[in-house]
Write a protein that holds these residues in place. Sequence first.
Motif, PDB file in Angstrom:
ATOM      1  N   GLN A 234     -59.357 -36.434  -5.893  1.00  0.00           N
ATOM      2  CA  GLN A 234     -60.064 -36.858  -7.006  1.00  0.00           C
ATOM      3  C   GLN A 234     -61.430 -36.994  -6.495  1.00  0.00           C
ATOM      4  O   GLN A 234     -62.277 -36.570  -7.399  1.00  0.00           O
ATOM      5  N   LEU A 235     -61.703 -37.475  -5.457  1.00  0.00           N
ATOM      6  CA  LEU A 235     -63.231 -37.519  -4.874  1.00  0.00           C
ATOM      7  C   LEU A 235     -63.815 -36.326  -4.739  1.00  0.00           C
ATOM      8  O   LEU A 235     -64.960 -35.840  -5.054  1.00  0.00           O
ATOM      9  N   ALA A 236     -63.201 -35.169  -4.272  1.00  0.00           N
ATOM     10  CA  ALA A 236     -63.632 -33.955  -4.146  1.00  0.00           C
ATOM     11  C   ALA A 236     -64.139 -33.351  -5.479  1.00  0.00           C
ATOM     12  O   ALA A 236     -64.944 -32.573  -5.713  1.00  0.00           O
ATOM     13  N   ALA A 237     -63.129 -33.624  -6.433  1.00  0.00           N
ATOM     14  CA  ALA A 237     -63.281 -33.024  -7.931  1.00  0.00           C
ATOM     15  C   ALA A 237     -64.513 -33.797  -8.427  1.00  0.00           C
ATOM     16  O   ALA A 237     -65.428 -32.991  -9.034  1.00  0.00           O
ATOM     17  N   TYR A 238     -64.521 -35.076  -8.272  1.00  0.00           N
ATOM     18  CA  TYR A 238     -65.825 -35.857  -8.986  1.00  0.00           C
ATOM     19  C   TYR A 238     -67.310 -35.217  -8.099  1.00  0.00           C
ATOM     20  O   TYR A 238     -68.326 -34.833  -8.873  1.00  0.00           O
ATOM     21  N   ARG A 239     -66.942 -34.962  -6.867  1.00  0.00           N
ATOM     22  CA  ARG A 239     -68.340 -34.653  -6.280  1.00  0.00           C
ATOM     23  C   ARG A 239     -68.572 -32.964  -6.600  1.00  0.00           C
ATOM     24  O   ARG A 239     -69.963 -32.726  -6.831  1.00  0.00           O
ATOM     25  N   LYS A 240     -67.801 -32.338  -6.821  1.00  0.00           N
ATOM     26  CA  LYS A 240     -67.957 -30.841  -7.232  1.00  0.00           C
ATOM     27  C   LYS A 240     -68.636 -30.943  -8.690  1.00  0.00           C
ATOM     28  O   LYS A 240     -69.571 -30.414  -8.974  1.00  0.00           O
ATOM     29  N   GLU A 241     -67.971 -31.711  -9.735  1.00  0.00           N
ATOM     30  CA  GLU A 241     -68.383 -31.941 -11.021  1.00  0.00           C
ATOM     31  C   GLU A 241     -69.896 -32.507 -10.992  1.00  0.00           C
ATOM     32  O   GLU A 241     -70.677 -31.928 -11.787  1.00  0.00           O
ATOM     33  N   LEU A 242     -70.300 -33.391  -9.957  1.00  0.00           N
ATOM     34  CA  LEU A 242     -71.672 -33.947 -10.238  1.00  0.00           C
ATOM     35  C   LEU A 242     -72.498 -33.496  -9.133  1.00  0.00           C
ATOM     36  O   LEU A 242     -73.745 -33.569  -9.355  1.00  0.00           O
ATOM     37  N   GLY A 243     -72.240 -32.405  -8.428  1.00  0.00           N
ATOM     38  CA  GLY A 243     -73.101 -31.730  -7.623  1.00  0.00           C
ATOM     39  C   GLY A 243     -73.620 -32.316  -6.516  1.00  0.00           C
ATOM     40  O   GLY A 243     -74.441 -32.378  -5.852  1.00  0.00           O
ATOM     41  N   ILE A 244     -72.731 -33.069  -6.087  1.00  0.00           N
ATOM     42  CA  ILE A 244     -72.747 -34.152  -4.794  1.00  0.00           C
ATOM     43  C   ILE A 244     -72.268 -33.550  -3.592  1.00  0.00           C
ATOM     44  O   ILE A 244     -71.108 -32.899  -3.330  1.00  0.00           O
ATOM     45  N   SER A 245     -73.125 -33.457  -2.558  1.00  0.00           N
ATOM     46  CA  SER A 245     -72.651 -32.579  -1.189  1.00  0.00           C
ATOM     47  C   SER A 245     -72.213 -33.773  -0.168  1.00  0.00           C
ATOM     48  O   SER A 245     -72.558 -35.037  -0.366  1.00  0.00           O
ATOM     49  N   SER A 246     -71.527 -33.441   0.875  1.00  0.00           N
ATOM     50  CA  SER A 246     -71.168 -34.279   1.883  1.00  0.00           C
ATOM     51  C   SER A 246     -72.077 -35.000   2.612  1.00  0.00           C
ATOM     52  O   SER A 246     -71.940 -35.924   3.048  1.00  0.00           O
ATOM     53  N   ASP A 247     -73.304 -34.443   2.345  1.00  0.00           N
ATOM     54  CA  ASP A 247     -74.373 -35.029   3.430  1.00  0.00           C
ATOM     55  C   ASP A 247     -75.170 -35.951   2.254  1.00  0.00           C
ATOM     56  O   ASP A 247     -76.062 -36.854   2.920  1.00  0.00           O
ATOM     57  N   ASP A 248     -74.993 -36.234   1.012  1.00  0.00           N
ATOM     58  CA  ASP A 248     -75.852 -37.101   0.356  1.00  0.00           C
ATOM     59  C   ASP A 248     -75.525 -38.364   0.520  1.00  0.00           C
ATOM     60  O   ASP A 248     -74.178 -38.801   0.866  1.00  0.00           O
ATOM     61  N   PHE A 249     -76.382 -39.353   0.583  1.00  0.00           N
ATOM     62  CA  PHE A 249     -76.232 -40.645   0.382  1.00  0.00           C
ATOM     63  C   PHE A 249     -76.344 -41.261  -0.598  1.00  0.00           C
ATOM     64  O   PHE A 249     -77.378 -41.589  -1.412  1.00  0.00           O
ATOM     65  N   ILE A 250     -75.017 -41.442  -1.205  1.00  0.00           N
ATOM     66  CA  ILE A 250     -74.974 -42.085  -2.817  1.00  0.00           C
ATOM     67  C   ILE A 250     -75.189 -43.598  -2.862  1.00  0.00           C
ATOM     68  O   ILE A 250     -74.462 -44.510  -2.307  1.00  0.00           O
ATOM     69  N   ILE A 251     -76.112 -44.021  -3.677  1.00  0.00           N
ATOM     70  CA  ILE A 251     -75.914 -45.686  -4.030  1.00  0.00           C
ATOM     71  C   ILE A 251     -75.668 -45.508  -5.689  1.00  0.00           C
ATOM     72  O   ILE A 251     -75.921 -44.644  -6.349  1.00  0.00           O
ATOM     73  N   THR A 252     -74.622 -46.472  -5.947  1.00  0.00           N
ATOM     74  CA  THR A 252     -74.273 -46.669  -7.411  1.00  0.00           C
ATOM     75  C   THR A 252     -74.921 -47.830  -7.976  1.00  0.00           C
ATOM     76  O   THR A 252     -75.064 -48.830  -7.431  1.00  0.00           O
ATOM     77  N   TYR A 253     -74.971 -47.503  -9.413  1.00  0.00           N
ATOM     78  CA  TYR A 253     -74.810 -48.697 -10.229  1.00  0.00           C
ATOM     79  C   TYR A 253     -73.851 -48.729 -11.284  1.00  0.00           C
ATOM     80  O   TYR A 253     -73.510 -47.627 -11.939  1.00  0.00           O
ATOM     81  N   LEU A 254     -73.008 -49.660 -11.741  1.00  0.00           N
ATOM     82  CA  LEU A 254     -72.077 -49.699 -12.540  1.00  0.00           C
ATOM     83  C   LEU A 254     -72.489 -50.390 -13.851  1.00  0.00           C
ATOM     84  O   LEU A 254     -72.587 -51.807 -13.697  1.00  0.00           O
ATOM     85  N   GLY A 255     -72.264 -50.041 -14.942  1.00  0.00           N
ATOM     86  CA  GLY A 255     -72.339 -50.658 -16.117  1.00  0.00           C
ATOM     87  C   GLY A 255     -73.605 -50.303 -17.207  1.00  0.00           C
ATOM     88  O   GLY A 255     -74.433 -49.509 -16.840  1.00  0.00           O
ATOM     89  N   SER A 256     -73.666 -51.094 -18.452  1.00  0.00           N
ATOM     90  CA  SER A 256     -74.666 -50.897 -19.213  1.00  0.00           C
ATOM     91  C   SER A 256     -76.064 -51.500 -18.421  1.00  0.00           C
ATOM     92  O   SER A 256     -75.997 -52.140 -17.942  1.00  0.00           O
ATOM     93  N   ILE A 257     -77.093 -50.935 -19.085  1.00  0.00           N
ATOM     94  CA  ILE A 257     -78.435 -51.434 -18.658  1.00  0.00           C
ATOM     95  C   ILE A 257     -79.104 -51.699 -19.983  1.00  0.00           C
ATOM     96  O   ILE A 257     -79.634 -51.410 -20.768  1.00  0.00           O
TER      97      ILE A 257
END
Length: 420
Positions: A234-257
């Motif tokens: 699942q994680l690999a599929a989402y990384r591929k969909e979103l163009g995220i590489s294994s080297d990226d440092f991802i910070i997330t925000y969850l929810g409406s703004i």
Amino acid sequence: MDFDCQHSIDFVNFAAMQEKTANVLYLSYDGMTDPLGQSQVIPYLQGLASKGHKITLLSCEKPENFAKNKTLIEGILAKSNIQWEYVFFSRRPPIVSKFYDIWKMEKKAFSIANRQKFDIVHCRSYIGAMIGRQLKLKKGIKFLFDMRGFWVDERVEGGLWDLNQFHFKKGYEYFKRIEKKLLSDADYTISLTNNAKDEIHSWKLSCPQPIPIDVIPCCADLNHFSATKVTEEQLAAYRKELGISSDDFIITYLGSIGTWYLPVEMLQFFKAMTATYSNARFLFITPNAPEKILSVAASIGVPKEKIIIRKAQRAEVPPLLLLGKVSIFFIKPSYSKKASSPTKHAEILSMGVPVIANANIGDTDWFVEHTGTGILLREMNEKAFADAIAKIPALLKVPAETMRKVAEQFFSLESGVESY
């Protein structure tokens, strides 16, 4: 505040409580066909119903959501033997529409109460509580005020009620008077935070203080928000969909703004991060239109390619959160936020992900600092950002199991149901 003692009372020590079943009329101004009703009302009611409590639910539904989700919600509630009644939400005119909704809900509630004998009327927030108070005064039903926050002050501080306008000013004054009556007349009150509980106990009410209050924060379904349910595929599929590489440092925000969250400050923090973490990218898991977020990012010099925006169904949220090393939420601090318990905090920790948050929001300060599961910013400036960024390496060494254990201790849906 003596949180160590208080939490042992309010969140943990349920075993000593003697359980009895009750016939409950549950009043919610929030609709069950709304996302909030589905995530923050129905799971609790299902848990209570599973323990033998008989639940009759009366909600106020928004017509557009009702049309889309009526059949789904009917099926969910029927499986738990929860009887569902409803009226429809009114949007206009301001203030007056609230009183019209109260009249509709009160008429329906009394009609239901005339047909059934209830032990308790459990009222979510102020509108429901105004009706529950009348049921107590006229029918002698025990009245539980589940206040969910300082609703009246939220309307003003969130910019929804302009006190320079006569009708909003009068509405504010009226509901502030009612607020004290609800607290005085309730047989019991539920607060989301110890901070709000202490504040209420400082108020002058028509009954002796301290009034009985228990604290139950916004909880998460730990069965749903669990890293063990997410596969590497699942994680690999989402990384591929979103163009995220294994080297990226991802910070997330969850929810409406929306009204309360601070996208400018969060993006400023992220921009400061990129000086240390050149591989940082910001993933917004949000239903908001990308244009708004990208516009703010551009205005402060964050490159478009650093931003990822993904709308997500509930089932997609856990794996998307796991793409990030940390998750951030900055909320506008104000008086009413003493009573705020961000649901996203519970969901993020449940996934074993640490948080970066700002101070003076409910009990967030205590949870972040005393459990070691995040970084707390007491100011919003370059120095505060730099100090917080310097703490990230140490935060990333905290085991994911530590975050999960904190969620299990304080934020589990099961413990919330037990406390109710």
